[in-house]
Each structure stands twice: as C-alpha cells, then as structure tokens.
Write an enzyme that holds these catalytic residues in place. Structure first.
Site, short mmCIF file in Angstrom:
data_model
loop_
_atom_site.label_atom_id
_atom_site.label_comp_id
_atom_site.label_asym_id
_atom_site.label_seq_id
_atom_site.Cartn_x
_atom_site.Cartn_y
_atom_site.Cartn_z
CB VAL A 188 -0.92 0.05 1.32
CG1 VAL A 188 -1.68 1.33 1.19
CG2 VAL A 188 -1.92 -1.09 1.07
CG ASP A 189 3.38 2.34 3.49
OD1 ASP A 189 2.49 3.17 3.41
OD2 ASP A 189 4.45 2.38 4.16
CG LEU A 190 6.52 -0.17 -1.72
CD1 LEU A 190 6.87 -1.31 -1.91
CD2 LEU A 190 7.48 0.94 -1.72
N GLY A 193 2.81 5.68 -3.13
CA GLY A 193 4.02 6.25 -3.62
C GLY A 193 4.05 6.63 -5.20
#
Length: 412
Positions: A188-190, A193
């Site tokens: 999810v972070d990536l 981003g």
C-alpha cells in the site's frame, strides 16, 4: 557513478534525464513518500531531503541488516537505503521559527514539495499548502496521508499494515481455511508512492500550460481501495463479498499453485480454453471435453472437482518435469523462487535491477523504468544524515557565520 553490468543507452535529448532542472523539497519520511521522491530523483530531479537534526528519518535506525563501510565503519540501514538514493540530505528543525523560514526559502525556489505529515500537521508551522503557495504560485505541493485531506477520518494517521486490513486487501489474501494475511512487502505504501508520483508528473504538465501549481492529495486508503481492482469490481457487480482463495484466482481456473512429486511447487497460469486444452494434452486427460470443464465459466463453477483431479495428477512428476512439459506445450507456468534465487536470475542482472555506487558498500534494487532517450541514472548512494546541509544553505546565500549560528542553536 553507477557500477552496472551493462552500459546505459545514449541520451538523445539535450538533458541527460527526463526531470533535469526540477527541484523537489522532500519533507517525507519512512517509505511511501520517500519512494515517490526517489523515483523523481532517479529521473533527474534534484531532491533535497529534509530531516530532523541528530535523529533524521527513523528508518536510518531500522536495522539490522545494514551496509557497512569497511573503511569507516559507517552503517547504512538497508531499509533507509531502499528509497533514498540520488538525494541530498539536510537537517532542519522545522518546529523553530528559523527552521520554518529556511523551509519557506527553499519552497520559494522549488518546483515540488512532498510531505506525509498528518492532515494539518504543517499548518501550525506555516508550511501548509495555502501558506506556501503564497510565496510560490508555481509550487506543486504533494501530500501523502493515511486517509486524505477530506472525509470523516482525514485526521487519523495511516499505516500500511492497518490500511491493508481496513481496505479489505487482507481479507482476500492468505489460505481459504486460515487467517487473513498481509502482503509480504508494504504494497500500500509503495502503490501510494507511485500514485503520488503520477499525480506530481500530471501537475507538472498542467503547470506547463497554466503557470500555476496545485495540491496533489493521495491517501493510503484510496490507493488500497483502487488496488482491489477486479476483486472490488466483482463485489460491485455481484453484491457478494469476495473470500480468500489462497493461491487460486476468483475468475479463472486452473490458475494457481500445485505441489509436485519432489515436494516442490509451481504456478500454472491457464487463462483461456485453448490453454486448458493444452494442459489436458500434457496430463493425458481429455478434461476439456467434459461439459463441466469445457469452458472457463464451467470450470469456475466446478472448481472443487477439477482441483481434486489436477492436484493428484501433478503429484506424479517433479516440478522440473512438469515445467518442461507445460512450457513446451505453450502453457504459462513457472517456479516459485525465493528472494535470493530471484535476484540471481540472469534476466534480473541483464536488466540492471541490482546496482551499486562507487565508494559505497550499498547495493540497491534498480529502477524498472527504462527510457531510451533520457535514462535513469544512479549518481549517489543514500546520503549520510545532514551531509549536504552546509552546501544547500550556502547556495541559499547564507554566510559561514550564519550557518554556524544555526548549528549552535541546533536548528540545523
């Protein structure tokens, strides 16, 4: 300079990289925001990473493992090195009036500012979008938060793991008869981003026409909901709640992992009826002539009985035997590598997906973006904390005496 196994393509443009001349002020930390600014840095943008004095980005301390310089003993945490190459590092205490003024000066001369503070967290310092657009109308202010700038939960902090749970992603990940699982990396972070990077690039293109910047608002939850893709669409189309299928596919079968005679596993990715007929030829069973399995909708409806047959058959030969037979027949399939095996693949090496830096012990995963005219380059290893503070402040016109005064006050 990059040490790689192949040469980069020659640039056909005037600038060596796509984003040369773009200045990015990076107030983000940990993974999601820095992953976006690293992409921009790889593409040629000048990225100045702003960190807290002494402590810096907390991922500097998320070790072991670390890359260790044999000459100096200096350690670079592998986690920090993941998303911080090609950047400059300065230390500024933004809780002080002097530190806030430094950020305003930097923002006045920047094209992009990236931050991942909680909603409203920078307003008290006068570093929010409304405050900074008044000093630079061309500024693209990119915010990456847990829940976005609006909505009833906008005030909450966001964490990849928790968002994987909230979004439904974990509910469809893991064995059908076991507990929900998170994905092995912070997807999810990536993904967020990447979405932020796309938004920034779109805003840069829009600014070329309007001369005015804008606020880019990306949320972890929004990104995770978008990641549901066809599974989310299945729910919208049917009204039924998707369940965990382990390694199976909700819309296609046989499209999953199978065990073999040597206690290994392989992936069979049979995506259509023609491929299924080829599978049947390989296993010596004319299942495609059975009305229960003759079409993909029929196979999905009769998934359980089909799997009982295939599971038993695939245990009669080794993984390599099945892969050879299936590949010769033109059926998509493949082994399941561990990470060491994956990084050692000749294809991975040939594509420069592992890079190193002159004078640094750091080895890094390369960029998947291959541009023929303005290629990615890897010009600097992840920086030491505050390594560029003095040079950046001097470029802003501060004298050595002024810089020393800021150091004495622990503002930088």
């Amino acid at each position: 300079m990059l040490n790689s196994q192949s040469t980069e393509p020659e640039s056909t443009g005037q600038n060596s990289q796509a984003l040369s001349g773009i200045k990015v002020l990076d107030l983000s930390r940990v993974l999601a925001g820095p992953s976006s600014t690293q992409i921009l840095a790889d593409l040629g943008a000048e990225v100045i990473k702003v960190e807290r004095p002494v402590v810096g980005d907390e991922t500097r301390h998320w070790n072991p493992p670390s890359f260790i310089d044999d000459n100096t003993g200096e350690q670079t945490a592998a986690y920090f090195a993941t998303v911080n190459r090609n950047k400059k590092s300065i230390t500024v205490d933004i809780t002080t009036p002097e530190g806030q003024q430094l950020i305003r000066q930097l923002a006045a001369d920047s094209d992009v500012l990236v931050e991942n503070f909680k909603v409203g967290g920078l307003k008290k310092y006068g570093l929010d979008y409304d405050s900074l657009k008044s000093v630079n109308k061309r500024l693209i202010y990119a915010s990456l938060t847990g829940f976005g700038q609006t909505g009833p939960e906008a005030h909450k902090p966001g964490y990849d793991y928790i968002i994987q749970g909230l979004s439904g992603l974990m509910s469809i990940t893991g064995p059908s008869d076991g507990e929900p699982h998170k994905v092995g990396v912070a997807v999810v972070d990536l993904f967020a981003g990447l979405q932020l990077t796309v938004g920034i690039q779109a805003a840069l293109l829009a600014r070329a026409n309007t001369g005015v910047g804008q606020h880019v608002d990306v949320a972890l939850l929004d990104s995770a909901i978008a990641m549901l893709a066809n599974i989310g669409m299945n729910q919208l189309a049917s009204g039924k709640t998707p369940t965990r299928l382990g390694n199976a596919h909700p819309n296609i079968t046989p499209y999953q992992v199978y065990a073999t005679a040597d206690d290994s596993h392989f992936i069979l990715a049979c995506g259509n009826d023609v491929q299924f007929a080829k599978v049947c030829a390989v296993i010596g069973k004319p299942l495609h002539e059975d009305s229960r399995y003759s079409s993909n909708p029929s196979r999905v409806e009769n998934r359980d009985s089909l799997q009982q047959v295939l599971t038993g058959l695939f245990k009669t030969k080794t993984r390599e035997q099945w892969l050879k037979l299936l590949q010769q027949a033109g059926v998509p399939c493949g082994p399941i590598h561990n990470v060491t095996e994956a990084l050692a693949m000749p294809q991975v090496q040939a594509r420069d997906m592992i890079v190193s830096f002159e004078g640094s012990p750091v080895r890094a995963l390369g960029s998947p973006i291959k541009l023929s005219g303005t290629p990615v380059s890897y010009h600097s290893a992840p920086p030491a904390l505050g390594a560029d503070t003095e040079a950046v402040l001097q470029s802003m016109g501060l004298s050595d005496e002024q810089i020393q005064q800021l150091r004495d006050k622990q503002i930088v």
